[in-house]
Design a protein around this motif. Structure first.
Motif: not given
Ligand code: FES
Length: 114
Positions: A87-114
């Motif tokens: 979160a940008c100041a003055p707010d505080h907090g964080c949302t989990r990021t997910i890894d993204v990989l692009r292969q040309g126009e295709r999008i791949l995600l690395r979905v973490p374990r639950p």
């Protein structure tokens, strides 16, 4: 915005479609074993992925306004950085990021374990 079918949990990269599937300055939701993931596309066609949950009170970030490399939450207007999930100041907090990989126009995600 459209949702794709729920992904099976996989320890690896999952193909979730193409850049064109995400509106420019918009988002698309992918269901996963850890909950909804929001894929964002900037004006420069960069792709970022965050849990679709604002660190404030859980608002759906996928329904927010994308500007620069940030998204404004639709509930109380906190701005969340797409690269870090912070979160940008003055707010505080964080949302989990997910890894993204692009292969040309295709999008791949690395979905973490639950
Ligand atoms: S839930 Fe996102 S700003 Fe409040």
């Amino acid at each position: 915005m459209s949702a794709v079918p729920a992904l099976e949990w996989m320890d690896g990269w999952v193909d979730v479609g193409t850049v064109a599937d995400i509106p420019r300055l918009g988002a698309r939701v992918v269901a996963s074993a850890i909950g909804n993931i929001a894929l964002f596309r900037t004006a420069e066609d960069e792709i970022f992925a965050l849990e679709d949950r604002c660190p404030h009170k859980g608002g759906p970030l996928s329904q927010g306004i994308v500007h620069g490399k940030g998204v404004s939450c639709p509930l109380h207007n906190w701005v969340i950085e797409l690269e870090t999930g912070e979160a940008c100041a003055p707010d505080h907090g964080c949302t989990r990021t997910i890894d993204v990989l692009r292969q040309g126009e295709r999008i791949l995600l690395r979905v973490p374990r639950p």
